[in-house]
Write a protein that holds these residues in place. Structure first.
Motif, short mmCIF file in Angstrom:
data_model
loop_
_atom_site.label_atom_id
_atom_site.label_comp_id
_atom_site.label_asym_id
_atom_site.label_seq_id
_atom_site.Cartn_x
_atom_site.Cartn_y
_atom_site.Cartn_z
N LEU A 76 6.31 -5.11 13.95
CA LEU A 76 5.96 -4.46 12.70
C LEU A 76 4.85 -3.45 12.99
N SER A 77 5.01 -2.24 12.48
CA SER A 77 3.95 -1.25 12.54
C SER A 77 3.83 -0.60 11.17
N ILE A 78 2.60 -0.36 10.76
CA ILE A 78 2.33 0.20 9.44
C ILE A 78 1.79 1.61 9.64
N LEU A 79 2.58 2.61 9.21
CA LEU A 79 2.25 4.00 9.44
C LEU A 79 2.26 4.78 8.13
N SER A 80 1.48 5.85 8.11
CA SER A 80 1.59 6.77 6.98
C SER A 80 2.91 7.52 7.11
N GLU A 81 3.36 8.10 6.02
CA GLU A 81 4.65 8.81 6.06
C GLU A 81 4.62 9.93 7.09
N ASP A 82 3.48 10.59 7.24
CA ASP A 82 3.37 11.71 8.18
C ASP A 82 3.39 11.24 9.64
N GLU A 83 3.08 9.98 9.88
CA GLU A 83 3.04 9.47 11.25
C GLU A 83 4.40 9.03 11.75
N VAL A 84 5.36 8.82 10.85
CA VAL A 84 6.69 8.37 11.27
C VAL A 84 7.39 9.54 11.97
N ASP A 112 0.86 -1.18 0.00
CA ASP A 112 0.00 0.00 0.00
C ASP A 112 0.89 1.23 0.00
N GLU A 113 0.33 2.39 0.32
CA GLU A 113 1.09 3.64 0.29
C GLU A 113 1.73 3.96 1.64
N ASN A 114 1.61 3.05 2.59
CA ASN A 114 2.15 3.30 3.93
C ASN A 114 3.59 2.84 4.05
N ARG A 115 4.18 3.22 5.16
CA ARG A 115 5.54 2.79 5.49
C ARG A 115 5.47 1.60 6.44
N TRP A 116 6.37 0.64 6.25
CA TRP A 116 6.50 -0.49 7.17
C TRP A 116 7.66 -0.21 8.10
N LEU A 117 7.38 -0.13 9.40
CA LEU A 117 8.43 0.03 10.40
C LEU A 117 8.68 -1.33 11.04
N LEU A 118 9.86 -1.86 10.81
CA LEU A 118 10.24 -3.17 11.32
C LEU A 118 11.34 -2.99 12.36
N LEU A 119 11.06 -3.48 13.56
CA LEU A 119 12.02 -3.40 14.66
C LEU A 119 12.78 -4.72 14.73
N PHE A 120 14.05 -4.69 14.43
CA PHE A 120 14.89 -5.89 14.42
C PHE A 120 15.66 -6.02 15.73
N GLY A 151 1.10 13.99 29.32
CA GLY A 151 -0.14 13.76 28.58
C GLY A 151 -0.32 12.30 28.21
N PRO A 152 -1.43 12.01 27.52
CA PRO A 152 -1.75 10.61 27.21
C PRO A 152 -0.88 10.01 26.11
N VAL A 153 -0.67 8.72 26.20
CA VAL A 153 0.05 7.96 25.18
C VAL A 153 -0.87 7.77 23.98
N GLU A 154 -0.33 7.97 22.78
CA GLU A 154 -1.13 7.88 21.55
C GLU A 154 -0.75 6.64 20.75
N PHE A 155 -1.73 5.81 20.43
CA PHE A 155 -1.49 4.66 19.58
C PHE A 155 -1.34 5.12 18.13
N LEU A 156 -0.24 4.71 17.49
CA LEU A 156 -0.04 4.99 16.08
C LEU A 156 -0.49 3.82 15.22
N ASN A 157 -0.30 2.60 15.73
CA ASN A 157 -0.70 1.41 14.99
C ASN A 157 -0.83 0.25 15.96
N ARG A 158 -1.81 -0.59 15.71
CA ARG A 158 -2.00 -1.80 16.52
C ARG A 158 -2.38 -2.94 15.60
N LEU A 159 -1.62 -4.03 15.64
CA LEU A 159 -1.90 -5.22 14.86
C LEU A 159 -2.23 -6.35 15.82
N GLU A 160 -3.15 -7.23 15.43
CA GLU A 160 -3.59 -8.31 16.30
C GLU A 160 -3.78 -9.58 15.49
N GLY A 161 -3.43 -10.72 16.06
CA GLY A 161 -3.61 -11.99 15.38
C GLY A 161 -4.00 -13.10 16.32
N VAL A 162 -4.78 -14.07 15.81
CA VAL A 162 -5.19 -15.23 16.59
C VAL A 162 -4.01 -16.17 16.74
#
Length: 286
Positions: free
Chosen positions: A112-120, A90-98, A269-280
């Protein structure tokens, strides 16, 4: 650790990821993922192996390009770095923490978090370009220490109390969904949330240029849906759960999940979620 080494780790990840999904091979995925990301993705590949035992030759390869690397200055082990890449998904950025536990171990993607370019966010770096890590128990100048995020989040999902997190899809939105499903004419649902603990699920954080931090953390979630008298569990819509379920879901179905999130921790101030992924991760019925 150099950017050239980081680039090789990212390339190795993409190769292993594509092999895993093309050949329905959980071992290939285990070779390039660890921690929360592996716990989230591994069941899906196992499910694909059930549904596609001969693999998926037409699987569209993941391509990660235009990568930027944020490498903190670290002594000892484990070490980590962040890759921020453009994805052909897609048009988003993949942030991979190694992460890497020792010199004789390969780099593996833990988050892994998937963010728009402006959110990085922009990261804090020194004159040599090294980023600044924030230890799980450190950060007295942050609204929340990285190591406290998982417990704070699961407590919030359970009680709805506190002002740690900003409202949004991952917080108040989750509670609203649960409230609607907690009791209906056809079924009722019980929820249990537990913090994900190190060392397998260690949180990781990097200092940002604004004085806050970008943090990655995981959490465990379970739900049990029990049908009212006269009703039966219908078709399981989640493909992973459907392929891996044990027992015979008739009057109840229990699902275990793991979530992994990227959040912005401010100084105040409050913590802001930028991305949340969930799996079974598992499913059972009776």
């Amino acid at each position: 650790m150099t950017k050239a080494e980081a680039a090789k780790a990212l390339e190795r990840f993409a190769d292993g990821y594509n092999t895993a999904y093309r050949e329905s091979d959980p071992a290939a995925l285990a070779g390039v993922e660890t921690g929360p990301l592996q716990a989230m993705n591994q069941p899906g590949v196992r499910a694909q192996r059930v549904n596609r035992p001969d693999g998926f030759p037409g699987y569209p390869d993941l391509k990660l390009t235009d990568a930027a690397y944020t490498i903190p200055k670290q002594a000892g082990w484990p070490k980590f770095f962040l890759a921020d890449a453009d994805s052909n998904r897609d048009e988003n950025r993949w942030l991979l923490l190694f992460t890497r536990g020792g010199a004789d171990e390969p780099w593996k993607a833990a988050y892994l978090s998937i963010l728009s370019e402006d959110e990085v966010p922009e990261f804090k770096t020194d004159k040599d370009g090294w980023a600044e890590p924030v230890a799980p128990g450190a950060g007295p100048d942050l609204a929340v220490k990285p190591g406290e995020l998982s417990t704070a989040y699961t407590d919030y999902l359970r009680t709805g109390e506190g002002e740690t997190f900003a409202e949004g899809q991952a917080t108040s939105g989750q509670r609203e969904i649960r409230k609607k499903l907690q009791r209906t004419p056809q079924f009722w649902t019980e929820y249990v949330d537990q913090p994900a603990k190190p060392p397998q699920y260690a949180p990781v954080a990097l200092r940002t240029a604004d004085g806050g931090a970008l943090a990655f953390f995981a959490a465990h979630h379970a739900e049990k849906r029990t049908m009212a008298e006269g009703f039966r569990v219908g078709e399981i819509k989640d493909g992973t759960a459907k392929a891996l379920v044990t027992g015979k879901p008739q009057t109840w179905l229990s699902l275990s999940r793991i979530s992994e999130s990227a959040v912005r921790i401010p100084a105040q101030g409050p913590v802001e979620f930028l991305n949340r992924l969930e799996g079974v991760t598992s499913a059972k019925g009776g």
